[in-house]
Design a protein around this motif. Structure first.
Motif, PDB file in Angstrom:
ATOM      1  N   MET A   1     -36.297  34.042  -5.922  1.00 16.20           N
ATOM      2  CA  MET A   1     -34.873  33.710  -5.858  1.00 16.20           C
ATOM      3  C   MET A   1     -34.660  32.265  -6.329  1.00 16.20           C
ATOM      4  SD  MET A   1     -32.296  33.894  -2.586  1.00 16.20           S
ATOM      5  CE  MET A   1     -30.578  33.475  -2.749  1.00 16.20           C
ATOM      6  N   THR A   2     -33.689  32.067  -7.243  1.00 19.40           N
ATOM      7  CA  THR A   2     -33.421  30.736  -7.771  1.00 19.40           C
ATOM      8  C   THR A   2     -32.737  29.865  -6.723  1.00 19.40           C
ATOM      9  OG1 THR A   2     -33.170  31.643  -9.993  1.00 19.40           O
ATOM     10  CG2 THR A   2     -32.273  29.460  -9.600  1.00 19.40           C
ATOM     11  N   THR A   3     -33.257  28.673  -6.534  1.00 19.95           N
ATOM     12  CA  THR A   3     -32.657  27.748  -5.579  1.00 19.95           C
ATOM     13  C   THR A   3     -31.367  27.188  -6.149  1.00 19.95           C
ATOM     14  OG1 THR A   3     -34.822  27.122  -4.722  1.00 19.95           O
ATOM     15  CG2 THR A   3     -32.991  25.625  -4.285  1.00 19.95           C
ATOM     16  N   ARG A   4     -30.324  27.187  -5.322  1.00 17.66           N
ATOM     17  CA  ARG A   4     -29.055  26.585  -5.724  1.00 17.66           C
ATOM     18  C   ARG A   4     -28.918  25.239  -5.029  1.00 17.66           C
ATOM     19  NH1 ARG A   4     -24.321  30.419  -4.416  1.00 17.66           N
ATOM     20  NH2 ARG A   4     -23.223  29.111  -5.926  1.00 17.66           N
ATOM     21  N   THR A   5     -28.434  24.258  -5.771  1.00 19.03           N
ATOM     22  CA  THR A   5     -28.303  22.903  -5.232  1.00 19.03           C
ATOM     23  C   THR A   5     -26.919  22.358  -5.554  1.00 19.03           C
ATOM     24  OG1 THR A   5     -30.663  22.480  -5.529  1.00 19.03           O
ATOM     25  CG2 THR A   5     -29.220  20.566  -5.231  1.00 19.03           C
ATOM     26  N   ALA A   6     -26.202  21.950  -4.527  1.00 19.03           N
ATOM     27  CA  ALA A   6     -24.879  21.361  -4.709  1.00 19.03           C
ATOM     28  C   ALA A   6     -24.988  19.848  -4.817  1.00 19.03           C
ATOM     29  CB  ALA A   6     -23.968  21.734  -3.551  1.00 19.03           C
ATOM     30  N   TYR A   7     -24.278  19.295  -5.790  1.00 24.71           N
ATOM     31  CA  TYR A   7     -24.126  17.851  -5.883  1.00 24.71           C
ATOM     32  C   TYR A   7     -22.836  17.477  -5.158  1.00 24.71           C
ATOM     33  CZ  TYR A   7     -27.907  17.305  -9.254  1.00 24.71           C
ATOM     34  OH  TYR A   7     -29.138  17.278  -9.861  1.00 24.71           O
ATOM     35  N   LEU A   8     -22.965  16.635  -4.142  1.00 26.28           N
ATOM     36  CA  LEU A   8     -21.819  16.186  -3.355  1.00 26.28           C
ATOM     37  C   LEU A   8     -21.492  14.755  -3.726  1.00 26.28           C
ATOM     38  CD1 LEU A   8     -22.941  17.513   0.156  1.00 26.28           C
ATOM     39  CD2 LEU A   8     -21.664  18.739  -1.609  1.00 26.28           C
ATOM     40  N   VAL A   9     -20.294  14.523  -4.240  1.00 20.03           N
ATOM     41  CA  VAL A   9     -19.837  13.163  -4.538  1.00 20.03           C
ATOM     42  C   VAL A   9     -19.003  12.712  -3.355  1.00 20.03           C
ATOM     43  CG1 VAL A   9     -18.585  11.682  -6.141  1.00 20.03           C
ATOM     44  CG2 VAL A   9     -19.833  13.675  -6.996  1.00 20.03           C
ATOM     45  N   LEU A  10     -19.493  11.719  -2.634  1.00 23.12           N
ATOM     46  CA  LEU A  10     -18.918  11.350  -1.344  1.00 23.12           C
ATOM     47  C   LEU A  10     -18.380   9.935  -1.380  1.00 23.12           C
ATOM     48  CD1 LEU A  10     -21.828  12.829   0.781  1.00 23.12           C
ATOM     49  CD2 LEU A  10     -19.636  13.917   0.294  1.00 23.12           C
ATOM     50  N   GLY A  11     -17.302   9.729  -0.654  1.00 23.08           N
ATOM     51  CA  GLY A  11     -16.729   8.392  -0.576  1.00 23.08           C
ATOM     52  C   GLY A  11     -15.222   8.456  -0.525  1.00 23.08           C
ATOM     53  N   MET A  12     -14.629   7.290  -0.483  1.00 20.13           N
ATOM     54  CA  MET A  12     -13.198   7.147  -0.324  1.00 20.13           C
ATOM     55  C   MET A  12     -12.455   7.433  -1.625  1.00 20.13           C
ATOM     56  SD  MET A  12     -10.587   6.416   1.406  1.00 20.13           S
ATOM     57  CE  MET A  12      -8.922   5.827   1.216  1.00 20.13           C
ATOM     58  N   HIS A  13     -11.209   7.863  -1.500  1.00 16.56           N
ATOM     59  CA  HIS A  13     -10.321   8.003  -2.646  1.00 16.56           C
ATOM     60  C   HIS A  13     -10.277   6.678  -3.414  1.00 16.56           C
ATOM     61  CE1 HIS A  13      -8.246  11.650  -0.863  1.00 16.56           C
ATOM     62  NE2 HIS A  13      -8.833  11.124   0.185  1.00 16.56           N
ATOM     63  N   GLY A  99     -18.619  30.744  -8.049  1.00 15.57           N
ATOM     64  CA  GLY A  99     -19.411  31.936  -8.311  1.00 15.57           C
ATOM     65  C   GLY A  99     -20.850  31.721  -7.873  1.00 15.57           C
ATOM     66  N   GLN A 100     -21.779  32.027  -8.786  1.00 14.26           N
ATOM     67  CA  GLN A 100     -23.200  31.832  -8.509  1.00 14.26           C
ATOM     68  C   GLN A 100     -23.756  30.625  -9.274  1.00 14.26           C
ATOM     69  OE1 GLN A 100     -25.189  33.478  -6.219  1.00 14.26           O
ATOM     70  NE2 GLN A 100     -23.159  34.206  -5.574  1.00 14.26           N
ATOM     71  N   ALA A 101     -22.919  29.627  -9.502  1.00 19.91           N
ATOM     72  CA  ALA A 101     -23.357  28.425 -10.209  1.00 19.91           C
ATOM     73  C   ALA A 101     -24.614  27.862  -9.548  1.00 19.91           C
ATOM     74  CB  ALA A 101     -22.260  27.371 -10.204  1.00 19.91           C
ATOM     75  N   ARG A 102     -25.581  27.494 -10.362  1.00 19.73           N
ATOM     76  CA  ARG A 102     -26.839  26.970  -9.820  1.00 19.73           C
ATOM     77  C   ARG A 102     -26.671  25.546  -9.297  1.00 19.73           C
ATOM     78  NH1 ARG A 102     -32.796  26.682 -12.831  1.00 19.73           N
ATOM     79  NH2 ARG A 102     -33.914  25.871 -11.011  1.00 19.73           N
ATOM     80  N   TYR A 103     -25.794  24.770  -9.957  1.00 19.46           N
ATOM     81  CA  TYR A 103     -25.597  23.370  -9.547  1.00 19.46           C
ATOM     82  C   TYR A 103     -24.103  23.095  -9.329  1.00 19.46           C
ATOM     83  CZ  TYR A 103     -30.387  22.716 -11.236  1.00 19.46           C
ATOM     84  OH  TYR A 103     -31.739  22.818 -11.431  1.00 19.46           O
ATOM     85  N   PRO A 104     -23.504  23.663  -8.295  1.00 20.25           N
ATOM     86  CA  PRO A 104     -22.084  23.393  -8.045  1.00 20.25           C
ATOM     87  C   PRO A 104     -21.850  21.912  -7.748  1.00 20.25           C
ATOM     88  CG  PRO A 104     -23.086  24.549  -6.184  1.00 20.25           C
ATOM     89  CD  PRO A 104     -24.098  24.556  -7.288  1.00 20.25           C
ATOM     90  N   LEU A 105     -20.767  21.406  -8.278  1.00 17.62           N
ATOM     91  CA  LEU A 105     -20.419  19.990  -8.138  1.00 17.62           C
ATOM     92  C   LEU A 105     -19.153  19.891  -7.298  1.00 17.62           C
ATOM     93  CD1 LEU A 105     -20.590  16.993  -8.763  1.00 17.62           C
ATOM     94  CD2 LEU A 105     -19.723  17.468 -11.066  1.00 17.62           C
ATOM     95  N   ASP A 124     -25.181  28.139   5.141  1.00 18.77           N
ATOM     96  CA  ASP A 124     -25.016  29.577   5.317  1.00 18.77           C
ATOM     97  C   ASP A 124     -25.024  30.308   3.975  1.00 18.77           C
ATOM     98  OD1 ASP A 124     -24.919  29.127   7.997  1.00 18.77           O
ATOM     99  OD2 ASP A 124     -22.802  29.610   8.250  1.00 18.77           O
ATOM    100  N   LEU A 125     -24.629  29.595   2.913  1.00 24.14           N
ATOM    101  CA  LEU A 125     -24.681  30.164   1.562  1.00 24.14           C
ATOM    102  C   LEU A 125     -26.041  29.947   0.899  1.00 24.14           C
ATOM    103  CD1 LEU A 125     -21.183  28.998   0.275  1.00 24.14           C
ATOM    104  CD2 LEU A 125     -21.885  31.369   0.653  1.00 24.14           C
ATOM    105  N   GLU A 126     -26.964  29.331   1.637  1.00 24.06           N
ATOM    106  CA  GLU A 126     -28.307  29.021   1.142  1.00 24.06           C
ATOM    107  C   GLU A 126     -28.242  28.119  -0.093  1.00 24.06           C
ATOM    108  OE1 GLU A 126     -30.279  32.787   0.650  1.00 24.06           O
ATOM    109  OE2 GLU A 126     -30.645  32.985   2.805  1.00 24.06           O
ATOM    110  N   ILE A 127     -27.386  27.118  -0.003  1.00 24.94           N
ATOM    111  CA  ILE A 127     -27.249  26.118  -1.063  1.00 24.94           C
ATOM    112  C   ILE A 127     -27.740  24.779  -0.525  1.00 24.94           C
ATOM    113  CG2 ILE A 127     -25.654  24.906  -2.598  1.00 24.94           C
ATOM    114  CD1 ILE A 127     -23.803  27.316  -2.457  1.00 24.94           C
ATOM    115  N   ASP A 128     -28.730  24.200  -1.182  1.00 25.52           N
ATOM    116  CA  ASP A 128     -29.189  22.861  -0.814  1.00 25.52           C
ATOM    117  C   ASP A 128     -28.143  21.827  -1.236  1.00 25.52           C
ATOM    118  OD1 ASP A 128     -31.540  23.976   0.118  1.00 25.52           O
ATOM    119  OD2 ASP A 128     -32.615  23.662  -1.766  1.00 25.52           O
TER     120      ASP A 128
END
Length: 349
Positions: A1-13, A99-105, A124-128
Motif C-alpha cells: 500500500m502506497t504511503t500518503r503524506t500530507a504537507y501542512l502549512v501552519l501559522g498565522m494569516h 481524492g487519493q492524492a499521495r501528497y495532499p497540501l 484515521d485516513l492513514e495519512i502521515d
C-alpha cells in the motif's frame, strides 16, 4: 500500500503561508479541488481550500471561538460524540477535495489552532503528516491585518502569538521545518534544503521546470509589509510576542532552542485567558458568525443578481425575437396587400 503524506502549512494569516504553499505545490504537493482565488490583498492567490476554511470556521464557533480569537490556543475539544461528528466531516471533506492524492497540501491558517482535530482525521485516513511553519515578524503581519481587517497591533500580535504557539506545540512529534519568510524570498533553494533535511525526505517533484516556476513565483515584491518597530512598546502583548518570535527566529536558524520559553509564554497566555477569555472569546465568535452571515448574504444577493440578469437577458431576447417575427409578418402582409391591390387595380384575374 502506497504511503500518503500530507504537507501542512501552519501559522498565522498573512505570515507567509501562501508563499510556502506555492513553493510546495510547484514542487509536487497537491492542492485541493477548490482553492480561494486572489484578491486585492493577495493577487497571486491564497491557495486555501475554501471549503475546509468554512468547516474550520464552523468548528471554531462550535467551541466558542473564532479565527481571530486571541485565546484560540489551546485547543478546545468538544464532547466525544460531537467531536467525532466533526472529525467525520473533515475526513469526508478530505476525500472530496483531495481524492487519493499521495501528497495532499493542506493550507488554511485555522488548521493551526485546530490541529489536534485535524491530526485525528488524517490518522484515521492513514495519512502521515509533515509540517512547514513560516516565520514572519508579527508587526509585518499586524500591518497587513490592519489594512485588511482594521485590527489593532496589540490584537494582531496576540493572535499571531496564539497561532505560533499552536503550530509548535501540536507538531513536536512530527517532521517539521521552520522557514524564515524573508529567507525564503531571498534564497528559496537554501530553504528547500532545510525543509528536506527536517522532513528526512525530498520534496515530491522538484525538477528544473518546477524550479523555474518557483523563481517566478517567489519574487521580492511579495514583501508588502516589513517587520519593523518595537514590540515592547505594545505592552504585555508585545512582550509575549517578542519572546515567541525570538524562539522561532532561532529555530529558523537551526539553533534548536529549548521549548521552555514557549511553554512559559503559553502559561502566561493561559493566565490572561483565565481573566479575559469569558469576555473576549464569545465576542470573537459572535463577530465571526456575523461576518459569515454577511458573506452568505452577499453571495446570495450576487446569485440573485446574476439570475435576474440572465432572466432579463432571456426575456429581452425573447421580446426582440417576437418583435422581429412580427416585423417579418408585417412585411409579408404588406407584400400580400400590395399584390391584392395590384390585382384589384387590373380588374381582377
Amino acid at each position: 500500500m502506497t504511503t500518503r503524506t500530507a504537507y501542512l502549512v501552519l501559522g498565522m494569516h498573512r505570515s507567509g503561508t501562501s508563499a510556502v504553499t506555492q513553493l510546495l505545490s510547484l514542487a509536487g504537493a497537491e492542492l485541493p479541488a477548490n482553492v480561494m482565488p486572489g484578491d486585492e490583498h493577495n493577487e497571486k492567490g491564497y491557495f486555501e481550500p475554501w471549503k475546509v476554511a468554512l468547516l474550520n470556521d464552523e468548528r471554531l464557533r462550535a467551541g466558542g471561538s473564532a479565527w481571530d480569537d486571541i485565546f484560540a490556543f489551546p485547543y478546545r475539544p468538544l464532547p466525544r460524540k460531537d467531536e467525532r461528528a466533526w472529525i467525520n466531516r473533515a475526513m469526508a471533506l478530505m476525500g472530496e477535495e483531495f481524492g487519493q492524492a499521495r501528497y495532499p497540501l493542506l493550507k488554511d491558517p485555522r488548521v493551526t489552532v485546530l490541529l489536534p482535530f485535524w491530526r485525528t482525521a488524517l490518522a484515521d485516513l492513514e495519512i502521515d503528516a509533515r509540517g512547514v511553519i513560516p516565520v514572519r515578524h508579527p508587526l509585518a503581519v499586524a500591518g497587513s491585518l490592519r489594512r485588511r481587517d482594521g485590527f489593532t497591533e496589540q490584537k494582531s500580535v496576540l493572535v499571531w502569538t496564539a497561532y505560533m504557539l499552536a503550530a509548535e506545540a501540536y507538531t513536536r512529534d512530527l517532521p517539521r521545518a521552520f522557514v524564515g519568510y524573508d529567507a525564503l524570498l531571498s534564497d528559496w533553494r537554501a530553504q528547500v534544503k532545510r525543509i528536506e533535511a527536517a522532513h528526512g525526505a525530498p520534496l515530491p517533484t522538484l525538477d528544473e521546470r518546477a524550479a523555474g516556476e518557483i523563481d517566478k513565483a517567489l519574487a521580492p515584491d511579495l514583501r508588502h509589509n516589513a517587520g519593523a518597530g518595537d514590540l515592547a512598546a505594545l505592552g504585555w502583548p508585545g512582550e509575549l510576542a517578542a519572546a515567541v518570535l525570538a524562539w522561532f527566529e532561532a529555530a529558523a536558524r537551526d539553533e534548536a532552542p529549548s521549548t521552555a520559553a514557549l511553554d512559559a509564554a503559553a502559561a502566561e497566555l493561559s493566565r490572561r485567558a483565565a481573566d479575559m477569555a469569558p469576555l473576549v472569546s464569545p465576542t470573537a465568535r459572535d463577530l465571526d458568525e456575523a461576518r459569515s452571515e454577511l458573506r452568505e448574504t452577499k453571495a446570495a444577493v450576487g446569485v440573485l443578481e446574476d439570475t435576474l440578469k440572465r432572466d432579463r437577458e432571456v426575456l429581452e431576447g425573447g421580446w426582440r425575437a417576437t418583435i422581429q417575427r412580427l416585423d417579418q409578418h408585417r412585411e409579408i402582409l404588406r407584400a400580400v396587400e400590395a399584390q391584392l391591390d395590384a390585382i384589384l387595380a387590373e380588374g381582377g384575374p
